[in-house]
Write a protein that holds these residues in place. Sequence first.
Motif, mmCIF file in Angstrom:
data_model
loop_
_atom_site.group_PDB
_atom_site.id
_atom_site.type_symbol
_atom_site.label_atom_id
_atom_site.label_comp_id
_atom_site.label_asym_id
_atom_site.label_seq_id
_atom_site.Cartn_x
_atom_site.Cartn_y
_atom_site.Cartn_z
ATOM 1 N N ALA A 1 0.859 -1.184 0.000
ATOM 2 C CA ALA A 1 0.000 0.000 0.000
ATOM 3 C C ALA A 1 0.893 1.231 0.000
ATOM 4 N N ILE A 2 0.333 2.349 -0.464
ATOM 5 C CA ILE A 2 1.120 3.579 -0.506
ATOM 6 C C ILE A 2 1.071 4.240 0.863
ATOM 7 N N PRO A 3 2.229 4.386 1.521
ATOM 8 C CA PRO A 3 2.252 5.029 2.841
ATOM 9 C C PRO A 3 1.936 6.520 2.715
ATOM 10 N N GLU A 4 1.641 7.147 3.842
ATOM 11 C CA GLU A 4 1.367 8.590 3.828
ATOM 12 C C GLU A 4 2.633 9.390 3.572
ATOM 13 N N LEU B 1 21.733 -0.519 -7.036
ATOM 14 C CA LEU B 1 20.427 -1.042 -6.662
ATOM 15 C C LEU B 1 19.735 -1.685 -7.852
ATOM 16 N N ILE B 2 18.867 -2.633 -7.557
ATOM 17 C CA ILE B 2 17.849 -3.071 -8.512
ATOM 18 C C ILE B 2 16.520 -2.649 -7.894
ATOM 19 N N ILE B 3 15.812 -1.783 -8.608
ATOM 20 C CA ILE B 3 14.553 -1.276 -8.054
ATOM 21 C C ILE B 3 13.399 -1.610 -9.004
ATOM 22 N N GLN B 4 12.231 -1.761 -8.407
ATOM 23 C CA GLN B 4 11.029 -2.038 -9.195
ATOM 24 C C GLN B 4 10.036 -0.906 -8.990
ATOM 25 N N GLY B 5 9.709 -0.220 -10.084
ATOM 26 C CA GLY B 5 8.678 0.807 -10.013
ATOM 27 C C GLY B 5 7.322 0.164 -9.760
ATOM 28 N N LEU B 6 6.553 0.732 -8.857
ATOM 29 C CA LEU B 6 5.254 0.154 -8.498
ATOM 30 C C LEU B 6 4.096 1.020 -8.982
ATOM 31 N N ASP B 7 3.982 2.228 -8.443
ATOM 32 C CA ASP B 7 2.820 3.078 -8.733
ATOM 33 C C ASP B 7 3.232 4.526 -8.922
ATOM 34 N N ARG B 8 2.414 5.246 -9.713
ATOM 35 C CA ARG B 8 2.609 6.695 -9.819
ATOM 36 C C ARG B 8 2.148 7.342 -8.520
ATOM 37 N N ILE B 9 2.902 8.330 -8.075
ATOM 38 C CA ILE B 9 2.517 9.054 -6.865
ATOM 39 C C ILE B 9 2.680 10.553 -7.083
ATOM 40 N N ARG B 10 1.833 11.302 -6.412
ATOM 41 C CA ARG B 10 1.944 12.752 -6.398
ATOM 42 C C ARG B 10 2.647 13.150 -5.101
ATOM 43 N N ILE B 11 3.641 13.999 -5.218
ATOM 44 C CA ILE B 11 4.417 14.428 -4.059
ATOM 45 C C ILE B 11 3.734 15.639 -3.442
ATOM 46 N N GLY B 12 3.440 15.553 -2.151
ATOM 47 C CA GLY B 12 2.798 16.656 -1.444
ATOM 48 C C GLY B 12 3.818 17.459 -0.651
ATOM 49 N N GLU B 13 3.452 17.760 0.560
ATOM 50 C CA GLU B 13 4.317 18.597 1.404
ATOM 51 C C GLU B 13 5.523 17.806 1.888
#
Length: 197
Positions: A13-16, A97-109
Amino acid sequence: QENRDSNEGEAAAIPEVLPVLPLKNTVIFPMTLQPLIVGQPRSIQLVDEVVVADRLVALVALKNEEAEEPMPEDLYSMGTMAVIHRLAKAPDGTTRLIIQGLDRIRIGEYVQTSPYMKAQVEAAPDEVEEGLEIEALTRNVTESFRKLVQLVSYLPEELAMAALAADDPRQLVYMVATGVRMSLSDAQEILEITSLR
């Protein structure tokens, strides 16, 4: 282990709040597996702390590529949540690193800038249309990409095979966008487009 990691990452899940790793000249897309080299001390510290926690990080491209110590105003406001799968320390002091992109996110504060940045984030899901037009576009993109791979030397045949095997049109878009050489601004624009079409 790798399969288990992958499944865990996809279910995340996407954390806050997420630690923000600034990327120079690079956009990492969702649904892609990518190598990444981290060299800045505060980025290495971020990675070291993330890998012993949930391994989730926000990857955000730098608008201002000249920034040596990037701050929030130097970054785009749309990024990709990713999971770190593998980490190796190199003799030159960098971390690979080997990283896996998961989801698009909008960056807030931004809630922290030192020792590294952390920001509030929210999901920015793609708008996934379906139907004959999407099927036709998918076929056209797949065929065009297959031809491109035959024409240019820097794209491996395996990438074309993977694109042909992609059963999700979103994954096809992001795989092609990862493989094709383009400017940072064009790559960021693709990331920011909401409509799958």
